[in-house]
Write an enzyme that holds these catalytic residues in place. Structure first.
Site, PDB file in Angstrom:
ATOM      1  N   PHE A 240       1.291  90.297 -21.980  1.00  0.00           N
ATOM      2  CA  PHE A 240       2.266  91.055 -21.203  1.00  0.00           C
ATOM      3  C   PHE A 240       1.588  91.831 -20.077  1.00  0.00           C
ATOM      4  O   PHE A 240       0.492  92.342 -20.233  1.00  0.00           O
ATOM      5  CB  PHE A 240       3.025  92.029 -22.101  1.00  0.00           C
ATOM      6  CG  PHE A 240       4.039  91.368 -22.992  1.00  0.00           C
ATOM      7  CD1 PHE A 240       5.253  90.916 -22.486  1.00  0.00           C
ATOM      8  CD2 PHE A 240       3.787  91.183 -24.345  1.00  0.00           C
ATOM      9  CE1 PHE A 240       6.185  90.299 -23.301  1.00  0.00           C
ATOM     10  CE2 PHE A 240       4.715  90.577 -25.173  1.00  0.00           C
ATOM     11  CZ  PHE A 240       5.916  90.127 -24.641  1.00  0.00           C
ATOM     12  N   ALA A 264      -3.058  96.208 -29.357  1.00  0.00           N
ATOM     13  CA  ALA A 264      -2.471  94.903 -29.014  1.00  0.00           C
ATOM     14  C   ALA A 264      -3.323  94.163 -27.989  1.00  0.00           C
ATOM     15  O   ALA A 264      -3.338  92.927 -27.961  1.00  0.00           O
ATOM     16  CB  ALA A 264      -1.052  95.089 -28.494  1.00  0.00           C
ATOM     17  N   CYS A 268      -5.093  90.227 -27.451  1.00  0.00           N
ATOM     18  CA  CYS A 268      -4.710  89.548 -26.200  1.00  0.00           C
ATOM     19  C   CYS A 268      -3.199  89.378 -26.081  1.00  0.00           C
ATOM     20  O   CYS A 268      -2.707  88.474 -25.388  1.00  0.00           O
ATOM     21  CB  CYS A 268      -5.402  88.190 -26.062  1.00  0.00           C
ATOM     22  SG  CYS A 268      -7.204  88.291 -26.057  1.00  0.00           S
ATOM     23  N   LYS A 269      -2.444  90.255 -26.748  1.00  0.00           N
ATOM     24  CA  LYS A 269      -0.994  90.239 -26.602  1.00  0.00           C
ATOM     25  C   LYS A 269      -0.578  90.933 -25.308  1.00  0.00           C
ATOM     26  O   LYS A 269       0.500  90.678 -24.773  1.00  0.00           O
ATOM     27  CB  LYS A 269      -0.336  90.927 -27.806  1.00  0.00           C
ATOM     28  CG  LYS A 269      -0.595  90.203 -29.126  1.00  0.00           C
ATOM     29  CD  LYS A 269      -0.117  91.016 -30.316  1.00  0.00           C
ATOM     30  CE  LYS A 269      -0.407  90.320 -31.635  1.00  0.00           C
ATOM     31  NZ  LYS A 269      -0.029  91.151 -32.816  1.00  0.00           N
ATOM     32  N   LEU A 270      -1.438  91.823 -24.847  1.00  0.00           N
ATOM     33  CA  LEU A 270      -1.289  92.455 -23.543  1.00  0.00           C
ATOM     34  C   LEU A 270      -2.486  92.077 -22.688  1.00  0.00           C
ATOM     35  O   LEU A 270      -3.590  91.907 -23.211  1.00  0.00           O
ATOM     36  CB  LEU A 270      -1.237  93.984 -23.659  1.00  0.00           C
ATOM     37  CG  LEU A 270       0.123  94.667 -23.885  1.00  0.00           C
ATOM     38  CD1 LEU A 270       0.729  94.239 -25.213  1.00  0.00           C
ATOM     39  CD2 LEU A 270      -0.036  96.184 -23.816  1.00  0.00           C
TER      40      LEU A 270
END
Length: 305
Positions: A240, A264, A268-270
């Site tokens: 994101f 997060a 690597c979700k952000l």
């Protein structure tokens, strides 16, 4: 820059107050920074996911959610089965009543009243919900994603203010990964014939949405399954660009609901340079203020054009 106390006056706009909060401390500043991130999402044509856990509909937040969908501030909603059930109750005109957290629960049980902290809902409402849902479920056959099933519900709700109805009209996906963990799930189990809800197709669709070649953002209200379901979909994509989280949980217990947005980034979700703000506040306070700021900023932008 020095800390500046807000200069409050009669008739002040919510957006003005939140702008002032950016120059204060603690969670007032975080709320101001979160509003700024939300504003950037709108201005930069971001695809925005919104996750909603907790009892937000019983607490009176349904118009906020509906408005964010209707005005294009949110492109995809992920929520719990409980919020779906209570939204159906509101859309059928059954609603919720202002109660008390100090009520005698045994007396409430005798009167067929259910309590959600300081909000009451009559047992009769769930009987009407069952009647409505049984009619929907028995009309359907085949395999549906959760959002396709919820579109079928929204199509049959005669309530223009319902976020389920708005989602159907605008073809906005509402994912409900915990649909089976709710009263609605019980009714699907009881009344379905050839109807199947394929939650793995939900996952595939979420991943497809995350792979869009545009800026991506997320507004997280509470935590739980909606938060995880949305963030994990980014594991295979780029992460994101923007994230705002409203929570009353804290990170040191190791639970996802309190996990920081910085954590997060380790998954690597952000993206490493993502603009991310966590506001530690009751969502029934912070969410209406954020929405008012976003709406005011959006209208101001239209006026300037």
């Amino acid at each position: 820059m020095k800390v500046q106390s807000p200069e409050i006056r009669g008739g002040i706009r919510v957006s003005e107050l939140i702008e002032m909060m950016k120059r204060t401390g603690f969670n007032a500043r975080r709320l101001g920074e979160a509003a700024q991130v939300c504003n950037e999402m709108i201005k930069n044509d971001t695809f925005v996911f919104m996750t909603v856990a907790g009892a937000m509909v019983p607490a009176g937040m349904r118009n906020i959610i509906a408005g964010m969908l209707k005005n294009g501030f949110v492109n995809c909603l992920v929520t719990t089965g409980a919020n779906i059930v209570h939204e159906i109750s509101e859309s059928l005109g059954l609603g919720h009543e202002i109660g008390s957290s100090y009520a005698n629960d045994l007396e409430l049980a005798e009167r067929n009243i259910n309590r959600i902290y300081d909000v009451f809902i009559a047992q009769e409402a769930f009987e009407k919900i069952e009647e409505f849902l049984s009619g929907v479920i028995t009309e359907l056959d085949g395999t549906y994603t959760s959002y396709e099933f919820l579109w079928e519900i929204g199509k049959r709700l005669d309530d223009s203010s319902s976020f389920l109805r708005i989602a159907w009209e605008k073809k906005i996906p509402i994912f409900c990964p915990t649909l089976h963990d709710s009263i609605a799930g019980l009714h699907v189990s009881i009344y379905r014939k050839d109807l199947q809800i394929d939650f793995f197709r939900d996952v595939n669709r979420m991943i497809d949405l995350c792979f869009q070649k545009r800026r991506m953002g997320v507004i997280i209200v509470g935590g739980g399954v909606p938060k995880n379901f949305t963030l994990q979909a980014m594991l295979l994509a780029d992460g994101f660009d923007y994230a705002v989280q409203i929570t009353t949980d804290s990170p040191q217990w190791g639970g996802l609901s309190g996990a920081t947005l910085e954590e997060a980034k380790s998954w690597c979700k952000l993206k490493p340079d993502a603009k991310a703000v966590t506001v530690y506040c009751d969502a029934t306070i912070a969410l209406p203020l954020l929405y008012a700021f976003m709406l005011d900023s959006s209208l101001s932008g239209q006026t300037e054009k």
